[in-house]
Scaffold this motif. Structure first.
Motif, PDB file in Angstrom:
ATOM      1  N   UNK A  25       0.807  -1.216   0.000  1.00 61.81           N
ATOM      2  CA  UNK A  25       0.000   0.000   0.000  1.00 61.81           C
ATOM      3  C   UNK A  25       0.846   1.274   0.000  1.00 61.81           C
ATOM      4  N   UNK A  26       1.799   1.440   0.914  1.00 60.86           N
ATOM      5  CA  UNK A  26       2.581   2.687   0.889  1.00 60.86           C
ATOM      6  C   UNK A  26       3.419   2.858  -0.376  1.00 60.86           C
ATOM      7  N   UNK A  27       3.970   1.776  -0.899  1.00 60.96           N
ATOM      8  CA  UNK A  27       4.777   1.895  -2.117  1.00 60.96           C
ATOM      9  C   UNK A  27       3.909   2.301  -3.310  1.00 60.96           C
ATOM     10  N   UNK A  28       2.720   1.748  -3.393  1.00 61.96           N
ATOM     11  CA  UNK A  28       1.816   2.096  -4.490  1.00 61.96           C
ATOM     12  C   UNK A  28       1.351   3.541  -4.363  1.00 61.96           C
ATOM     13  N   UNK A  29       0.977   3.948  -3.159  1.00 62.08           N
ATOM     14  CA  UNK A  29       0.556   5.333  -2.944  1.00 62.08           C
ATOM     15  C   UNK A  29       1.706   6.295  -3.237  1.00 62.08           C
ATOM     16  N   UNK A  30       2.915   5.923  -2.858  1.00 56.83           N
ATOM     17  CA  UNK A  30       4.080   6.754  -3.137  1.00 56.83           C
ATOM     18  C   UNK A  30       4.276   6.930  -4.645  1.00 56.83           C
ATOM     19  N   UNK A  31       4.120   5.868  -5.410  1.00 58.12           N
ATOM     20  CA  UNK A  31       4.242   5.947  -6.862  1.00 58.12           C
ATOM     21  C   UNK A  31       3.161   6.847  -7.451  1.00 58.12           C
ATOM     22  N   UNK A  32       1.910   6.702  -6.983  1.00 62.16           N
ATOM     23  CA  UNK A  32       0.815   7.561  -7.444  1.00 62.16           C
ATOM     24  C   UNK A  32       1.105   9.026  -7.149  1.00 62.16           C
ATOM     25  N   UNK A  33       1.480   9.300  -5.923  1.00 62.48           N
ATOM     26  CA  UNK A  33       1.723  10.688  -5.534  1.00 62.48           C
ATOM     27  C   UNK A  33       2.868  11.299  -6.325  1.00 62.48           C
ATOM     28  N   UNK A  34       3.902  10.528  -6.565  1.00 63.86           N
ATOM     29  CA  UNK A  34       5.031  11.030  -7.344  1.00 63.86           C
ATOM     30  C   UNK A  34       4.599  11.353  -8.773  1.00 63.86           C
ATOM     31  N   UNK A  35       3.839  10.468  -9.393  1.00 65.14           N
ATOM     32  CA  UNK A  35       3.403  10.720 -10.772  1.00 65.14           C
ATOM     33  C   UNK A  35       2.496  11.942 -10.849  1.00 65.14           C
ATOM     34  N   UNK A  36       1.552  12.053  -9.929  1.00 63.59           N
ATOM     35  CA  UNK A  36       0.632  13.191  -9.936  1.00 63.59           C
ATOM     36  C   UNK A  36       1.377  14.492  -9.651  1.00 63.59           C
ATOM     37  N   UNK A  37       2.280  14.473  -8.670  1.00 66.64           N
ATOM     38  CA  UNK A  37       3.068  15.668  -8.345  1.00 66.64           C
ATOM     39  C   UNK A  37       3.889  16.115  -9.550  1.00 66.64           C
ATOM     40  N   UNK A  38       4.562  15.180 -10.183  1.00 70.91           N
ATOM     41  CA  UNK A  38       5.431  15.539 -11.298  1.00 70.91           C
ATOM     42  C   UNK A  38       4.615  16.089 -12.473  1.00 70.91           C
ATOM     43  N   UNK A  39       3.476  15.473 -12.759  1.00 75.71           N
ATOM     44  CA  UNK A  39       2.620  15.950 -13.847  1.00 75.71           C
ATOM     45  C   UNK A  39       2.064  17.337 -13.513  1.00 75.71           C
TER      46      UNK A  39
END
Length: 137
Positions: A25-39
């Motif tokens: 869960x935390x690794x997946x959420x971290x990946x989501x947040x990183x992609x959204x932040x960068x975009x």
């Protein structure tokens, strides 16, 4: 540091039954947040990601949603003995061979691939730009 704090808070509040779920869960959420932040930062700095990257992001989110559905309808249980976990097995729904756990593995691997494809392609619009003109965030 933030990710460790997030995992601690998640562990205290949710307390998943198994260790893989605790990390997944935390690794997946971290990946989501990183992609959204960068975009989001690209749009704020007037950069336009290539359409291929946006397409991969939409596909990855759709696959993540589908894989989460199959993950939550798990056909196994790590907290019990293998014999009892086998009793929870469900009928095979894909080609009368793969059950929901197998489908989760397929969809999550596709999701991870598409997520990293987003990150690889997201800066392709900067190839013709000079390095000193690229915003750093």
């Amino acid at each position: 540091m933030d990710c460790i704090l997030f995992r601690i808070v998640f562990g205290v509040l949710k307390r998943p039954k198994d260790f893989p779920s605790f990390l997944l869960f935390p690794f997946t959420v971290n990946l989501f947040l990183y992609m959204i932040y960068y975009m989001l930062m690209k749009y704020l700095h007037k950069e336009r990601p290539v359409i291929r990257s946006v397409f991969f992001m939409i596909l990855s989110f759709l696959c993540w949603i589908a894989s989460t559905y199959f993950f939550l309808h798990a056909a196994n249980d790590w907290s019990v003995t293998p014999a009892y976990s086998r009793e929870k097995n469900q009928d095979c729904i894909l080609f009368r061979f793969y059950d929901t756990h197998d489908i989760w593995h397929f969809l999550s691997s596709i999701s991870v691939f598409l997520s990293f494809a987003v990150l690889i392609n997201i800066d392709d619009d900067l190839m013709s730009k000079r390095r000193d003109e690229i915003a750093v965030f």
